[in-house]
Design a protein around this motif. Sequence first.
Motif, mmCIF file in Angstrom:
data_model
loop_
_atom_site.group_PDB
_atom_site.id
_atom_site.type_symbol
_atom_site.label_atom_id
_atom_site.label_comp_id
_atom_site.label_asym_id
_atom_site.label_seq_id
_atom_site.Cartn_x
_atom_site.Cartn_y
_atom_site.Cartn_z
ATOM 1 N N THR A 45 3.115 23.427 81.920
ATOM 2 C CA THR A 45 3.262 23.121 81.056
ATOM 3 C C THR A 45 2.413 22.759 79.504
ATOM 4 O O THR A 45 2.414 23.799 79.003
ATOM 5 N N MET A 46 1.004 22.389 79.583
ATOM 6 C CA MET A 46 -0.126 22.311 79.170
ATOM 7 C C MET A 46 -0.198 23.348 78.643
ATOM 8 O O MET A 46 -0.748 23.327 77.312
ATOM 9 N N THR A 47 -0.676 24.507 79.560
ATOM 10 C CA THR A 47 -1.710 25.858 79.478
ATOM 11 C C THR A 47 -0.690 26.471 78.684
ATOM 12 O O THR A 47 -1.247 27.663 77.130
ATOM 13 N N ASN A 97 -8.303 20.527 82.511
ATOM 14 C CA ASN A 97 -8.645 19.016 83.191
ATOM 15 C C ASN A 97 -7.104 19.198 84.617
ATOM 16 O O ASN A 97 -7.813 18.560 85.191
ATOM 17 N N ALA A 98 -6.422 18.967 84.393
ATOM 18 C CA ALA A 98 -5.360 19.355 85.278
ATOM 19 C C ALA A 98 -5.491 20.292 86.592
ATOM 20 O O ALA A 98 -5.394 19.569 87.871
ATOM 21 N N TRP A 99 -6.187 21.625 86.062
ATOM 22 C CA TRP A 99 -6.758 21.658 87.512
ATOM 23 C C TRP A 99 -7.516 21.714 87.714
ATOM 24 O O TRP A 99 -8.040 21.326 89.205
ATOM 25 N N LEU A 100 -8.227 20.642 87.345
ATOM 26 C CA LEU A 100 -10.018 19.733 87.872
ATOM 27 C C LEU A 100 -9.313 18.895 88.947
ATOM 28 O O LEU A 100 -9.750 18.356 89.424
ATOM 29 N N ALA A 112 -4.588 21.538 75.501
ATOM 30 C CA ALA A 112 -6.045 23.255 75.942
ATOM 31 C C ALA A 112 -6.658 22.653 77.272
ATOM 32 O O ALA A 112 -7.176 22.651 78.246
ATOM 33 N N LEU A 113 -7.144 20.901 76.351
ATOM 34 C CA LEU A 113 -8.182 19.706 77.027
ATOM 35 C C LEU A 113 -7.276 19.615 78.717
ATOM 36 O O LEU A 113 -7.969 19.678 79.738
#
Lengths: 205, 224, 218
Positions: free
Chosen positions: B81-83, B48-51, B43-44
């Motif tokens: 994938t993380m989401t 963070n990937a979007w940021l 979730a983090l």
Amino acid sequence: MSLTVSDLTVARGGAPVLEGVSFTLPDGAALVLRGPNGSGKTTLLRTIAGLQMPLEGTIEGAEDRIAYAGHLDGLKPTLTVAENLSFWASVFGAHDGIDAAVEAFNLKGLTTRAAGALSAGQKRRLGLARLLVTSMPVWVLDEPTVSLDQSSVALFADAVRAHLAGGGLALIATHIDLGLEGEVLDVTPFRARPRIDPVFEMDLS
Amino acid sequence: MPTLWGLAIVSLVGGLIWGFFLTPDADKFASTVKIIYLHVPSALMAINAWLMMLVASLIWLIRRHHVSALAARAAAPVGITMTLIALITGAIWGQPMWGTWWEWDPRLTSFLILFLFYLGYVALWEAIENPDTAADLTSYLCIVGSVFAMLSRYAVNFWNQGLHQGASLSLDKEKNVADVYYQPLLLCIAGFVLLFVALVLYRTGTEIRARRIGALEARERASA
Amino acid sequence: MRALLLRDLRLAMRAGGGFGLGLAFFLIVTVLVPLSVGPRTQLLAEIAPGILWLGALLACLLSLDRLLALDWEDGSLDLLATSPLPLEMVLGVKALAHWLTTGLPLVLAAPVLGVLLSLPGAGYGWLVLSLAVGTPALSVIGMFGAALTVGLKRGGLLLSLLVLPLYVPTLIFGAETARRGAVGMEAETAFLMLAGITLGAVALLPFAAAAVLRVNLR
């Protein structure tokens, strides 16, 4: 005020097509661009018209003084000839000159006709009449004579001559001889060598 | 690169084994709590990937640095994938805890909306042929999307108060996760961060190679 | 400016302009809802604000791909971009024209459709108010999406995919205002948030839309 282009490199889709293009066009002068299809005339004209940024070099004396005519005329088929013209006139902040433009391109009998009902040549004449109503000093024209018959080409050449006589400038890419007193610039020698952005040559190992 | 991959794998495997097998079961949650070792780090990283994409987009628009745009492009599928991992592990955890696979809880809903933003971003990259145009348009979309994603988060909070517990980790407040669970969790987070960095670097390298091939082909065509 | 607004309004009204399509779509969606959930007055009254907001949003979405595509195809966008008018203002005015021809009719039709869904009496004022304030945001957000996808051959579906997530906050606050109003709860907070989003979107998005359109024109 003249139009000065110095050391211009223009790109299509990120790849340079012409480089090192320089010329100065004084008031009242015309420059005819020549070169085979795909040589970059359109890209050069679009860059000068401000539709895209040059990769290198500068353009002086073009901003907000340009009337551009590309391959398409920007006409609305459901509006009449007169409505189309008066719309473009008010976009460019000019209001008189519509009658003169109609006269110059022999559109008199058509003003109440919907633009969608015009023939290809008539549409083109309407598109060129738009140049007159904008009252902009720098004309940037890309193949303006496409689908015009011989007498219409003559009308167009007269309009350009009148524009130049009034101190205007014209930059025209065309294949046919308009009989204008203008210089001719062949763009072929300016064809750009393909380059690779140094970023993509970096060592990845 | 190999060192980075090594570190990522070691900390991930170490953290997961430590978390899964070497911590006691909590009274209240039983062993289900151990899914936090996947849920929280993913979730983090989803956020963070979007940021990171937002920062890379800004760098591209301001400095026109090609690698920046390609890195943003490379990060997006990893972020998706993380989401997805966060959403799926959340559902698996929610089932025993709340008795439901899905609940329109603000956090869950926000993640689902984030997922939709990711989809739009990737679809726009795929739809445009010219790489520079695509980089410009996706960068603007990322910036505008970030603003609307923030607004959505507030809107969703307003819309439903929710079941989800507060953040498990925060720097300023007291920890609400006991130390035994906390340390392996940190290791797992480090593992996810390293994995993310390694994947993004690797994918960026691939994108750069693809662009180089394209440029070389263009040069060949021009000289032929 | 005025000429551009008048031209867009005139084009929408003339044959083939698509005026009324969105309205008809809104009507059909609203009729289909009771057909799909059954003639349960109680249930319909409860979901009416949400259905009406969603229907208005989809009707708005439906008209977005015409927003710039026609001007793109006939070269008008090139000419507008080379004219002395700032492109930001051109897009702002075009979004206003879109709202006047699409959003405003939806606002006016919504109370009539509310009757079909047995919307409670207290809800009408808030429904109309929330739609009147919220639909301009839908138009400018749509303008941004249309500017992003204008150069693409099959941009329609992509446009929906890009715009719908951006519609989320507007939808939530708009539908929430209408829902709270309908059940007699305090609706001011949601309404003010909705107004804030609309004001922010109207003030800033024309700049973003002009920036992406310039990228697409080159």
